[in-house]
Scaffold this motif. Structure first.
Motif: not given
Ligand SMILES: Nc1ncnc2c1ncn2[C@@H]1O[C@H](COP(=O)(O)OP(=O)(O)OP(=O)(O)O)[C@@H](O)[C@H]1O
Ligand SMILES: [Mg+2]
Length: 365
Positions: A12-19, A36-45, A164-166, A197-199
């Motif tokens: 969680l980041f604050g109340k937002m469930k990133a993962v 997945g698209p930008s902001g879906c939680g890939k990097s956080t995972t 991560d998106e190398p 990746t998001h590609d």
């Protein structure tokens, strides 16, 4: 190499469930992509696996070792996880030579100088930069810098590789060749890898398994072919590959298939679909069909269902094929065909929408 297991991990980041409670396993020597698209939680995972973030719930283990568990109150710091990492900004330090850059993780681990030298030499060899060890970090192309980052991640022979998106800083052509190179390298050394990746094209080429993410949860997991051919949700179908959408209404359901009125087509012309187990008459549906499930003909093919006469609006010559935007009444279709068809704007053409290729989703108004 050990497998990587992620079990009901949450951040969680604050109340937002990133993962939001995701689970997966990367088997020994395999490469799994978080797509997945930008902001879906890939990097956080990925950062949770690396130990750069602390999870709010769940467990992460490599082989039989639990690295992180809220329940068991375990948290192994990143430097003790034995993971190699490559990021989007490849962070090659300009004040160091290529060799010094690659040696850095070994120096951190107090590996004797002589051993360092040999390991750096073979890591550079591995990524195709043999003999460039003395070159200043600044005098490298983008692709070479990316290889240095990779050599640096691999030099201490990690059990796990996290990327991560190398390739996203590279130009299109280099990206394509690096993709294949990276896959070959990963297979050769057999390091268990998680790739972000998001590609979608990149994910298809590289992965043994793809995990499609959306807003912190898993939409679908499977080998690339399965994800592409049998998308379980509209989100997955839309995200992976090109899709045409046709708004429809079910006319009737018979044992042979289902007949659907295409609402934007002239006279509501209808389409035969096969994959419609769950539909009923009168239902609003959205038909999805990929360009490769449509065939173009200059003359009307006899006795086939689902052939529409369309008008060419746009024809784009791509060298080895052509891409067309067609209309059938108000229905727009994107189709590709062989360059030999030589269709031009204003021409009429017949399009077969292969029944097996039409996927049907419930349409919410
Ligand atoms: N340190 C942080 N503090 C607060 N919110 C964060 C933090 N890191 C990430 N987020 C948020 O968490 C969500 C997931 O972010 P994440 O970086 O994992 O996405 P991503 O899938 O990697 O996206 P992209 O493709 O753009 O890199 C986003 O909404 C992001 O804004
Ligand atoms: Mg990211």
């Amino acid at each position: 190499m050990p497998s990587v297991k992620v079990n009901k991990i949450q951040k969680l980041f604050g109340k937002m469930k990133a993962v939001d409670g995701i689970s997966f396993e990367v088997k020994d020597g395999e490469l799994l992509t978080l797509l997945g698209p930008s902001g879906c939680g890939k990097s956080t995972t990925l950062r949770l696996i690396a130990g750069l973030e602390r999870p709010d719930a769940g467990e992460i283990s490599v082989g039989n070792k639990v690295l992180s568990s809220n329940e068991k109150k375990i948290f192994t710091p990143p430097e003790k996880r034995g993971m190699g990492m490559v990021f989007q900004s490849y962070a090659v330090w300009p004040h160091m030579t290529v060799g010094e850059n690659v040696a850095y993780p070994l120096a951190l681990r107090h590996v004797p100088k002589e051993v360092q030298k040999e390991k750096v030499r073979s890591a550079l060899e591995l990524v195709g930069l043999g003999g460039l060890g003395d070159r200043p970090g600044t005098l490298l192309s983008g692709g070479q810098q990316q290889r240095v980052a990779l050599a640096r991640a691999l030099v201490f022979e990690p059990e796990t590789l996290l990327l991560d998106e190398p390739l996203s800083n590279l130009d299109a052509k280099l990206r394509e060749s690096m993709r294949i190179e990276l896959k070959a390298l990963q297979q050769r050394i057999g390091v268990t890898s998680v790739y972000v990746t998001h590609d979608q094209a990149e994910a298809m080429v590289l992965s043994d398994h793809i995990l499609v993410m959306n807003q912190g949860h898993v939409e679908q997991e499977g080998p690339p072919r399965e994800i592409y051919e049998n998308p379980k949700t509209q989100f997955v179908m839309d995200f992976i590959g090109q899709v045409n959408y046709i708004e429809g209404k079910v006319v009737e359901v018979t044992p042979q298939g289902t007949l659907v009125k295409a609402l934007q087509a002239p006279g509501n012309s209808s389409l035969q679909c096969t994959r419609l187990e769950t539909t009923r008459g009168g239902q609003d549906v959205l038909l999805c069909i990929r360009p490769q499930d449509m065939t173009l003909y200059k003359e009307k093919p006899p006795e086939r269902p689902n052939v529409w006469m369309c008008t060419v609006k746009v024809a784009a010559y791509m060298g080895d094929h052509e891409e067309y935007e067609l209309t059938h009444g108000d229905q727009v279709l994107k189709v590709s065909g062989p360059a030999s068809l030589k269709l031009r704007a204003g021409d009429n053409v017949f399009v077969e929408l292969v029944p097996e290729g039409i996927k049907v989703w419930e349409r919410k108004k």
